[in-house]
Motif scaffolding. Structure first.
Motif, PDB file in Angstrom:
ATOM      1  N   ALA A  52       0.809  -1.079  -0.021  1.00 57.58           N
ATOM      2  CA  ALA A  52      -0.112   0.189  -0.120  1.00 57.58           C
ATOM      3  C   ALA A  52       0.848   1.236   0.054  1.00 57.58           C
ATOM      4  CB  ALA A  52      -0.947   0.007   1.328  1.00 57.58           C
ATOM      5  N   GLU A  53       2.045   0.934  -0.473  1.00 52.50           N
ATOM      6  CA  GLU A  53       3.036   2.280  -0.490  1.00 52.50           C
ATOM      7  C   GLU A  53       2.360   3.403  -1.307  1.00 52.50           C
ATOM      8  OE1 GLU A  53       6.761   0.705  -1.696  1.00 52.50           O
ATOM      9  OE2 GLU A  53       6.770  -0.653   0.197  1.00 52.50           O
ATOM     10  N   ASP A  54       1.648   3.162  -2.268  1.00 56.81           N
ATOM     11  CA  ASP A  54       1.160   4.157  -2.994  1.00 56.81           C
ATOM     12  C   ASP A  54      -0.285   4.199  -2.917  1.00 56.81           C
ATOM     13  OD1 ASP A  54       3.399   4.821  -4.258  1.00 56.81           O
ATOM     14  OD2 ASP A  54       3.260   3.307  -5.930  1.00 56.81           O
ATOM     15  N   ALA A  55      -1.236   2.959  -2.712  1.00 52.67           N
ATOM     16  CA  ALA A  55      -2.353   2.873  -2.503  1.00 52.67           C
ATOM     17  C   ALA A  55      -3.181   3.673  -3.587  1.00 52.67           C
ATOM     18  CB  ALA A  55      -3.154   3.178  -0.951  1.00 52.67           C
ATOM     19  N   CYS A  56      -4.069   4.441  -3.374  1.00 53.70           N
ATOM     20  CA  CYS A  56      -4.699   5.495  -4.217  1.00 53.70           C
ATOM     21  C   CYS A  56      -4.154   6.967  -4.171  1.00 53.70           C
ATOM     22  CB  CYS A  56      -6.294   5.704  -3.862  1.00 53.70           C
ATOM     23  SG  CYS A  56      -7.136   4.112  -3.609  1.00 53.70           S
ATOM     24  N   ASP A  57      -3.051   7.045  -3.533  1.00 55.75           N
ATOM     25  CA  ASP A  57      -2.229   8.462  -3.575  1.00 55.75           C
ATOM     26  C   ASP A  57      -3.204   9.443  -2.929  1.00 55.75           C
ATOM     27  OD1 ASP A  57      -0.156   9.789  -3.646  1.00 55.75           O
ATOM     28  OD2 ASP A  57      -0.679  10.447  -5.776  1.00 55.75           O
ATOM     29  N   HIS A  58      -4.142   9.202  -2.247  1.00 51.23           N
ATOM     30  CA  HIS A  58      -5.094  10.020  -1.685  1.00 51.23           C
ATOM     31  C   HIS A  58      -4.330  10.994  -0.640  1.00 51.23           C
ATOM     32  CE1 HIS A  58      -8.851  11.361   0.218  1.00 51.23           C
ATOM     33  NE2 HIS A  58      -8.319  11.147   1.639  1.00 51.23           N
ATOM     34  N   TYR A  59      -3.215  10.700  -0.210  1.00 47.15           N
ATOM     35  CA  TYR A  59      -2.797  11.747   0.736  1.00 47.15           C
ATOM     36  C   TYR A  59      -2.086  12.702  -0.026  1.00 47.15           C
ATOM     37  CZ  TYR A  59       0.406  13.435   4.518  1.00 47.15           C
ATOM     38  OH  TYR A  59       1.152  13.968   5.362  1.00 47.15           O
ATOM     39  N   ARG A  60      -2.013  12.877  -1.172  1.00 45.21           N
ATOM     40  CA  ARG A  60      -1.626  13.907  -2.125  1.00 45.21           C
ATOM     41  C   ARG A  60      -2.765  14.238  -2.973  1.00 45.21           C
ATOM     42  NH1 ARG A  60       3.905  12.460  -4.736  1.00 45.21           N
ATOM     43  NH2 ARG A  60       2.669  10.813  -5.729  1.00 45.21           N
ATOM     44  N   ARG A  61      -3.619  13.432  -3.410  1.00 48.73           N
ATOM     45  CA  ARG A  61      -4.879  13.771  -4.097  1.00 48.73           C
ATOM     46  C   ARG A  61      -6.263  14.082  -3.722  1.00 48.73           C
ATOM     47  NH1 ARG A  61      -3.286  11.365  -9.740  1.00 48.73           N
ATOM     48  NH2 ARG A  61      -1.144  10.660  -9.242  1.00 48.73           N
ATOM     49  N   TRP A  62      -6.025  14.269  -2.293  1.00 48.18           N
ATOM     50  CA  TRP A  62      -7.441  14.277  -1.359  1.00 48.18           C
ATOM     51  C   TRP A  62      -8.444  15.445  -1.997  1.00 48.18           C
ATOM     52  CZ3 TRP A  62      -8.829  18.688   1.371  1.00 48.18           C
ATOM     53  CH2 TRP A  62      -7.652  19.567   1.502  1.00 48.18           C
ATOM     54  N   GLU A  63      -7.677  16.492  -2.560  1.00 47.82           N
ATOM     55  CA  GLU A  63      -8.794  17.345  -2.954  1.00 47.82           C
ATOM     56  C   GLU A  63      -9.548  16.917  -4.271  1.00 47.82           C
ATOM     57  OE1 GLU A  63      -5.507  20.472  -2.943  1.00 47.82           O
ATOM     58  OE2 GLU A  63      -7.151  21.887  -1.958  1.00 47.82           O
ATOM     59  N   GLU A  64      -9.038  16.294  -5.053  1.00 49.77           N
ATOM     60  CA  GLU A  64      -9.770  15.480  -6.169  1.00 49.77           C
ATOM     61  C   GLU A  64     -10.675  14.647  -5.549  1.00 49.77           C
ATOM     62  OE1 GLU A  64      -7.149  13.461  -8.800  1.00 49.77           O
ATOM     63  OE2 GLU A  64      -8.630  12.820  -9.823  1.00 49.77           O
ATOM     64  N   ASP A  65     -10.467  14.058  -4.751  1.00 54.10           N
ATOM     65  CA  ASP A  65     -11.175  12.893  -4.173  1.00 54.10           C
ATOM     66  C   ASP A  65     -12.510  13.675  -3.319  1.00 54.10           C
ATOM     67  OD1 ASP A  65      -9.839  11.076  -5.155  1.00 54.10           O
ATOM     68  OD2 ASP A  65      -8.703  10.578  -3.191  1.00 54.10           O
ATOM     69  N   VAL A  66     -11.985  14.757  -2.750  1.00 56.94           N
ATOM     70  CA  VAL A  66     -13.300  15.505  -1.979  1.00 56.94           C
ATOM     71  C   VAL A  66     -14.285  16.084  -2.955  1.00 56.94           C
ATOM     72  CG1 VAL A  66     -14.003  17.495  -0.546  1.00 56.94           C
ATOM     73  CG2 VAL A  66     -12.116  16.035   0.251  1.00 56.94           C
ATOM     74  N   SER A  67     -13.652  16.523  -4.312  1.00 63.23           N
ATOM     75  CA  SER A  67     -14.446  16.955  -5.369  1.00 63.23           C
ATOM     76  C   SER A  67     -15.425  15.976  -5.790  1.00 63.23           C
ATOM     77  CB  SER A  67     -13.674  17.746  -6.446  1.00 63.23           C
ATOM     78  OG  SER A  67     -13.054  18.552  -5.847  1.00 63.23           O
ATOM     79  N   LEU A  68     -14.795  14.718  -5.696  1.00 66.67           N
ATOM     80  CA  LEU A  68     -15.804  13.631  -6.199  1.00 66.67           C
ATOM     81  C   LEU A  68     -17.022  13.302  -5.230  1.00 66.67           C
ATOM     82  CD1 LEU A  68     -12.878  11.139  -7.211  1.00 66.67           C
ATOM     83  CD2 LEU A  68     -14.830  12.066  -8.826  1.00 66.67           C
ATOM     84  N   MET A  69     -16.722  13.557  -4.153  1.00 70.03           N
ATOM     85  CA  MET A  69     -17.660  13.335  -2.970  1.00 70.03           C
ATOM     86  C   MET A  69     -18.557  14.406  -3.044  1.00 70.03           C
ATOM     87  SD  MET A  69     -15.287  12.862   0.352  1.00 70.03           S
ATOM     88  CE  MET A  69     -13.624  12.090   0.210  1.00 70.03           C
ATOM     89  N   ALA A  70     -18.214  15.786  -3.509  1.00 66.73           N
ATOM     90  CA  ALA A  70     -19.220  16.641  -3.507  1.00 66.73           C
ATOM     91  C   ALA A  70     -20.135  16.448  -4.791  1.00 66.73           C
ATOM     92  CB  ALA A  70     -18.308  17.983  -3.680  1.00 66.73           C
ATOM     93  N   GLU A  71     -19.284  15.920  -5.708  1.00 60.19           N
ATOM     94  CA  GLU A  71     -20.203  15.667  -6.894  1.00 60.19           C
ATOM     95  C   GLU A  71     -21.290  14.381  -6.734  1.00 60.19           C
ATOM     96  OE1 GLU A  71     -18.832  13.836 -11.045  1.00 60.19           O
ATOM     97  OE2 GLU A  71     -17.175  15.237 -10.423  1.00 60.19           O
ATOM     98  N   LEU A  72     -20.940  13.657  -5.793  1.00 59.73           N
ATOM     99  CA  LEU A  72     -22.325  12.761  -5.238  1.00 59.73           C
ATOM    100  C   LEU A  72     -23.081  13.289  -4.632  1.00 59.73           C
ATOM    101  CD1 LEU A  72     -19.855   9.669  -4.050  1.00 59.73           C
ATOM    102  CD2 LEU A  72     -21.740   9.456  -5.875  1.00 59.73           C
ATOM    103  N   GLY A  73     -22.868  14.555  -3.987  1.00 61.43           N
ATOM    104  CA  GLY A  73     -24.008  15.155  -3.122  1.00 61.43           C
ATOM    105  C   GLY A  73     -24.016  14.632  -1.684  1.00 61.43           C
ATOM    106  N   LEU A  74     -22.732  13.877  -1.285  1.00 61.39           N
ATOM    107  CA  LEU A  74     -22.805  13.405   0.139  1.00 61.39           C
ATOM    108  C   LEU A  74     -23.062  14.449   1.135  1.00 61.39           C
ATOM    109  CD1 LEU A  74     -19.686  11.122  -0.093  1.00 61.39           C
ATOM    110  CD2 LEU A  74     -21.877  10.584  -0.646  1.00 61.39           C
ATOM    111  N   THR A  75     -23.446  14.061   2.252  1.00 63.85           N
ATOM    112  CA  THR A  75     -23.873  14.937   3.359  1.00 63.85           C
ATOM    113  C   THR A  75     -22.864  14.424   4.561  1.00 63.85           C
ATOM    114  OG1 THR A  75     -25.663  13.517   4.004  1.00 63.85           O
ATOM    115  CG2 THR A  75     -26.046  15.366   2.914  1.00 63.85           C
ATOM    116  N   GLY A  76     -22.112  13.237   4.388  1.00 59.61           N
ATOM    117  CA  GLY A  76     -21.255  12.617   5.339  1.00 59.61           C
ATOM    118  C   GLY A  76     -20.080  11.985   4.727  1.00 59.61           C
TER     119      GLY A  76
END
Ligand code: FCB
Length: 446
Positions: A52-76
């Motif tokens: 898991a040294e790279d895994a999804c590289d979320h540590y560096r790409r978290w903003e892109e991932d939060v944008s995906l969550m916003a696109e889903l319309g998540l509330t949590g």
């Protein structure tokens, strides 16, 4: 969506992830090694030697991932905090850079109107604590309480909803009893103290978080409705023993303040449970997190291998890529069973994990994953049915946002609403992503 049963307007719509499975950057900014870093480095324990040294590289790409969550319309959003980023060696000094990552993430979520719901422990114990015995040691519970206080001090001004532990049953059974997860110990029933020490850790962490303003504290327990394979007395006794180990061992102390009868396992945790522990563990929970994937069918053991049960295969139902049986109504059955057992002692519920893996591929820029849509649809309908029967379910966190590092299976099981190309880290929302987004929109619309 017109024929979908309406869920309450206050229902929380989420996804769930775990630090080790998505973050990567395992040595960045002072992170210490966890038991999972050590375990994945052992040849032969993870399928195809994935790490898991790279895994999804979320540590560096978290903003892109939060944008995906916003696109889903998540509330949590339920994520986990990596203890070895906060205290690289499990005690003492705080690593400010590690803490700063979660600080940014929390702010990023709040800016998008998404409630952060952090889990403090999703299996990645600092290796230094494992070297001293890990969760076999009572002291680890105290270290966990201190870590909770540190995180509470840093984030408690913005985070009010917390999950202390993820699936203490799975961590005990797979990590300490069967050795297929980190820390890879094969102790069989000698692993039982790990249950109590995790629960004690929960009690200490919960008290620390409450002092720091937490208003909602949960544990996410892996729960399964247990069915005897036949009506024979032997199968029913075996099913009861399994139910005790998987479900009641973790729910009873939290909700009833006592352990279930463990005589089938030849122990009463004598010497492990000290005066005052159960009072701490059973301090009222605001909600119980339920992680549900499938029911379990049990038969009496054919041979004496030291356990009072054996699992049998559920026939006649679809199966996921992981070969897990798909039984949506098992979730309704589970919720009814929890109400029957705990009655008024049962707090409100959140489904904090539920989802399936499938063999998803990107074809012409799209990912067709009808199995996942059917799985999520079936389970959300089961929740609606349970609510109709009186269950107090307040929200749902799909497992999971991204195809990730699925523990001993490496990158082989794809559970995400978003496909991840593990070579390039390219994210491609699957058809299920659009389906979930539309379902959320239909429920959130005024
Ligand atoms: C659960 C774990 C989670 C994920 C899913 C598929 O037991 O909590 O991390 O691996 O299973």
């Amino acid at each position: 969506m017109t024929d979908f049963p309406q869920l309450p307007s206050s229902f929380l719509w989420g996804v769930s992830t775990a630090a080790f499975q998505i973050e990567g950057s395992t040595t960045a900014d002072g992170r210490g090694p966890s038991v999972w870093d050590t375990f994945t480095a052992i040849p032969g324990v993870i399928r195809d030697g994935h790490t898991a040294e790279d895994a999804c590289d979320h540590y560096r790409r978290w903003e892109e991932d939060v944008s995906l969550m916003a696109e889903l319309g998540l509330t949590g959003y339920r994520f986990s905090i990596a203890w070895p980023r906060i205290q690289p060696y499990g005690k003492g000094e705080v690593n400010a850079k590690g803490l700063a990552f979660y600080d940014r993430l929390v702010d990023g979520l709040l800016a998008r109107g998404i409630e952060p719901v952090p889990t403090l422990f999703h299996w990645d114990l600092p290796q230094a604590l494992e070297d001293e015995g890990g969760w076999l040691q009572r002291d680890t519970a105290h270290r966990f309480g201190e870590y909770a206080a540190i995180v509470g001090d840093a984030l408690g001004d913005r985070v009010t909803s917390w999950i202390t532990l993820n699936e203490p049953f799975v961590h005990m059974a797979w990590g300490y009893a069967l050795g297929v997860h980190a820390p890879g110990r094969l102790l069989l029933l000698d692993a039982l103290p790990v249950a109590h020490h995790q629960l004690l850790g929960h009690g200490l962490a919960a008290a620390a978080l409450r002092e720091r303003g937490a208003t909602q504290i949960m544990v996410s327990n892996n729960c399964t409705p247990v069915r005897p394979a036949s009506d024979s007395a032997a199968d029913r006794a075996a099913a009861d023993a399994y139910d005790t180990l998987h479900n009641r061992l973790f729910n009873d102390p939290l909700l009833l303040g006592r352990y279930p009868d463990l005589s089938a396992y030849g122990t009463d945790l004598d010497g492990v449970v000290k005066d005052g522990d159960l009072a701490l563990i059973s301090a009222p929970l605001d909600a119980l997190g339920v992680n549900y994937y499938n029911p379990t069918e049990i038969v009496a053991p054919a041979a004496d291998l030291g356990l009072p049960f054996e699992e049998s295969r559920i026939e006649g139902v679809p199966r996921t890529a992981f070969d897990w049986p798909v039984v949506p109504d098992g979730l309704r059955e589970l919720l009814a069973g929890l109400r029957a057992r705990y009655g008024d002692a049962l707090p409100p519920l959140y489904i904090t994990e539920n989802g399936c893996s499938s063999a998803d591929e990107v074809v012409g820029g799209r990912v067709h994953d009808p199995e996942r849509i059917a799985y999520l649809d079936g389970h959300l309908r089961a929740i609606a049915a349970a609510i109709g029967e009186g269950a107090d379910v307040r929200g749902y966190f799909a497992w999971t946002l991204l195809d990730n590092f699925e523990w001993a299976e490496g990158y082989h099981q794809r559970f995400g609403l978003v496909h991840v190309d593990h070579e390039t880290q390219a994210r491609t929302p699957k058809a299920s992503f659009a389906w979930y987004r539309d379902l959320i929109t239909a429920h959130r619309a005024p």
